[in-house]
Design a protein around this motif. Structure first.
Motif, PDB file in Angstrom:
ATOM      1  N   LYS A  26      68.854  31.501  99.666  1.00  0.00           N
ATOM      2  CA  LYS A  26      69.108  30.536  98.590  1.00  0.00           C
ATOM      3  C   LYS A  26      67.805  29.886  98.120  1.00  0.00           C
ATOM      4  O   LYS A  26      67.571  29.724  96.921  1.00  0.00           O
ATOM      5  CB  LYS A  26      70.089  29.466  99.082  1.00  0.00           C
ATOM      6  CG  LYS A  26      70.493  28.458  98.058  1.00  0.00           C
ATOM      7  CD  LYS A  26      71.508  29.036  97.114  1.00  0.00           C
ATOM      8  CE  LYS A  26      72.170  27.935  96.312  1.00  0.00           C
ATOM      9  NZ  LYS A  26      73.147  28.479  95.389  1.00  0.00           N
ATOM     10  N   LEU A  27      66.928  29.551  99.072  1.00  0.00           N
ATOM     11  CA  LEU A  27      65.642  28.953  98.716  1.00  0.00           C
ATOM     12  C   LEU A  27      64.752  29.952  97.987  1.00  0.00           C
ATOM     13  O   LEU A  27      64.083  29.594  97.014  1.00  0.00           O
ATOM     14  CB  LEU A  27      64.942  28.427  99.967  1.00  0.00           C
ATOM     15  CG  LEU A  27      65.611  27.231 100.638  1.00  0.00           C
ATOM     16  CD1 LEU A  27      64.932  26.927 101.969  1.00  0.00           C
ATOM     17  CD2 LEU A  27      65.607  26.009  99.738  1.00  0.00           C
ATOM     18  N   GLU A  28      64.743  31.196  98.444  1.00  0.00           N
ATOM     19  CA  GLU A  28      63.934  32.215  97.771  1.00  0.00           C
ATOM     20  C   GLU A  28      64.352  32.377  96.320  1.00  0.00           C
ATOM     21  O   GLU A  28      63.516  32.565  95.443  1.00  0.00           O
ATOM     22  CB  GLU A  28      64.042  33.558  98.501  1.00  0.00           C
ATOM     23  CG  GLU A  28      63.271  33.591  99.798  1.00  0.00           C
ATOM     24  CD  GLU A  28      63.444  34.883 100.574  1.00  0.00           C
ATOM     25  OE1 GLU A  28      64.348  35.698 100.245  1.00  0.00           O
ATOM     26  OE2 GLU A  28      62.681  35.085 101.532  1.00  0.00           O
ATOM     27  N   PHE A  60      60.472  19.958  98.569  1.00  0.00           N
ATOM     28  CA  PHE A  60      61.504  19.429  99.450  1.00  0.00           C
ATOM     29  C   PHE A  60      62.684  18.888  98.651  1.00  0.00           C
ATOM     30  O   PHE A  60      63.846  19.125  99.011  1.00  0.00           O
ATOM     31  CB  PHE A  60      60.935  18.340 100.364  1.00  0.00           C
ATOM     32  CG  PHE A  60      61.998  17.609 101.127  1.00  0.00           C
ATOM     33  CD1 PHE A  60      62.746  18.267 102.088  1.00  0.00           C
ATOM     34  CD2 PHE A  60      62.256  16.281 100.863  1.00  0.00           C
ATOM     35  CE1 PHE A  60      63.744  17.599 102.777  1.00  0.00           C
ATOM     36  CE2 PHE A  60      63.249  15.608 101.549  1.00  0.00           C
ATOM     37  CZ  PHE A  60      64.000  16.269 102.513  1.00  0.00           C
ATOM     38  N   GLU A  61      62.418  18.175  97.587  1.00  0.00           N
ATOM     39  CA  GLU A  61      63.506  17.637  96.763  1.00  0.00           C
ATOM     40  C   GLU A  61      64.351  18.770  96.177  1.00  0.00           C
ATOM     41  O   GLU A  61      65.586  18.676  96.130  1.00  0.00           O
ATOM     42  CB  GLU A  61      62.963  16.725  95.655  1.00  0.00           C
ATOM     43  CG  GLU A  61      62.357  15.431  96.164  1.00  0.00           C
ATOM     44  CD  GLU A  61      63.328  14.566  96.959  1.00  0.00           C
ATOM     45  OE1 GLU A  61      64.531  14.508  96.618  1.00  0.00           O
ATOM     46  OE2 GLU A  61      62.875  13.942  97.939  1.00  0.00           O
ATOM     47  N   GLN A  62      63.709  19.834  95.731  1.00  0.00           N
ATOM     48  CA  GLN A  62      64.447  20.997  95.230  1.00  0.00           C
ATOM     49  C   GLN A  62      65.274  21.626  96.351  1.00  0.00           C
ATOM     50  O   GLN A  62      66.442  21.986  96.155  1.00  0.00           O
ATOM     51  CB  GLN A  62      63.485  22.047  94.676  1.00  0.00           C
ATOM     52  CG  GLN A  62      62.778  21.654  93.421  1.00  0.00           C
ATOM     53  CD  GLN A  62      61.734  22.702  93.019  1.00  0.00           C
ATOM     54  OE1 GLN A  62      61.808  23.852  93.417  1.00  0.00           O
ATOM     55  NE2 GLN A  62      60.769  22.276  92.241  1.00  0.00           N
ATOM     56  N   LEU A  66      69.400  22.393  96.702  1.00  0.00           N
ATOM     57  CA  LEU A  66      69.897  23.756  96.923  1.00  0.00           C
ATOM     58  C   LEU A  66      70.708  23.867  98.211  1.00  0.00           C
ATOM     59  O   LEU A  66      71.742  24.540  98.244  1.00  0.00           O
ATOM     60  CB  LEU A  66      68.723  24.738  96.974  1.00  0.00           C
ATOM     61  CG  LEU A  66      67.980  24.973  95.661  1.00  0.00           C
ATOM     62  CD1 LEU A  66      66.667  25.704  95.914  1.00  0.00           C
ATOM     63  CD2 LEU A  66      68.853  25.746  94.687  1.00  0.00           C
ATOM     64  N   LEU A  67      70.246  23.221  99.267  1.00  0.00           N
ATOM     65  CA  LEU A  67      70.891  23.379 100.568  1.00  0.00           C
ATOM     66  C   LEU A  67      72.079  22.452 100.771  1.00  0.00           C
ATOM     67  O   LEU A  67      72.931  22.721 101.619  1.00  0.00           O
ATOM     68  CB  LEU A  67      69.873  23.175 101.687  1.00  0.00           C
ATOM     69  CG  LEU A  67      68.714  24.174 101.709  1.00  0.00           C
ATOM     70  CD1 LEU A  67      67.774  23.868 102.855  1.00  0.00           C
ATOM     71  CD2 LEU A  67      69.215  25.606 101.778  1.00  0.00           C
ATOM     72  N   SER A  68      72.169  21.380  99.990  1.00  0.00           N
ATOM     73  CA  SER A  68      73.253  20.414 100.193  1.00  0.00           C
ATOM     74  C   SER A  68      74.634  21.009  99.932  1.00  0.00           C
ATOM     75  O   SER A  68      75.626  20.498 100.452  1.00  0.00           O
ATOM     76  CB  SER A  68      73.042  19.176  99.324  1.00  0.00           C
ATOM     77  OG  SER A  68      73.166  19.501  97.954  1.00  0.00           O
ATOM     78  N   VAL A  69      74.709  22.078  99.180  1.00  0.00           N
ATOM     79  CA  VAL A  69      76.000  22.734  98.944  1.00  0.00           C
ATOM     80  C   VAL A  69      76.343  23.726 100.053  1.00  0.00           C
ATOM     81  O   VAL A  69      77.457  24.249 100.089  1.00  0.00           O
ATOM     82  CB  VAL A  69      76.022  23.448  97.567  1.00  0.00           C
ATOM     83  CG1 VAL A  69      75.855  22.450  96.439  1.00  0.00           C
ATOM     84  CG2 VAL A  69      74.972  24.537  97.495  1.00  0.00           C
ATOM     85  N   MET A  70      75.406  23.952 100.973  1.00  0.00           N
ATOM     86  CA  MET A  70      75.606  24.946 102.036  1.00  0.00           C
ATOM     87  C   MET A  70      75.774  24.330 103.413  1.00  0.00           C
ATOM     88  O   MET A  70      76.380  24.944 104.294  1.00  0.00           O
ATOM     89  CB  MET A  70      74.417  25.908 102.084  1.00  0.00           C
ATOM     90  CG  MET A  70      74.122  26.612 100.800  1.00  0.00           C
ATOM     91  SD  MET A  70      72.700  27.698 100.964  1.00  0.00           S
ATOM     92  CE  MET A  70      73.427  28.997 101.956  1.00  0.00           C
TER      93      MET A  70
END
Length: 102
Positions: A26-28, A60-62, A66-70
């Motif tokens: 997801k980060l990539e 980090f903010e991005q 992205l990760l908060s939904v996972m």
């Protein structure tokens, strides 16, 4: 990219490892061009994602979005360091006084 951002989560099960891979993917896909996801490690009851960036705080903010939904980002720790240093600057959670990568 002169900073390394480390995103750290608790993890020890096969399901945790699968989530780690999904988060890395997801980060990539989602981080902008100021960041380069450089892999992960898993063990010692923690899992880490390593990201090189020219703007670690913005990265980090991005990543949080992205990760908060996972996953529950309340379990996450995050810090960055200049690539020429061993000293981390802690970003998350507020009040955390020590950050280590095992």
């Amino acid at each position: 990219m002169n900073y390394q951002l480390v995103l750290q989560f608790p993890g020890e099960t096969e399901e945790d490892f699968d989530l780690l891979i999904e988060m890395e993917d997801k980060l990539e896909e989602g981080l902008d061009t100021t960041a380069d996801v450089d892999g992960h490690d898993f063990g010692s009851e923690e899992m880490n994602i390593f990201v090189y960036s020219t703007k670690p705080e913005e990265c980090f903010e991005q990543a949080k979005v992205l990760l908060s939904v996972m996953t529950d980002i309340g379990t996450m720790k995050a810090a960055f360091r200049h690539v020429d240093s061993e000293d981390f600057t802690i970003l998350w959670p507020q009040g955390l006084e020590q950050f280590d990568v095992k």
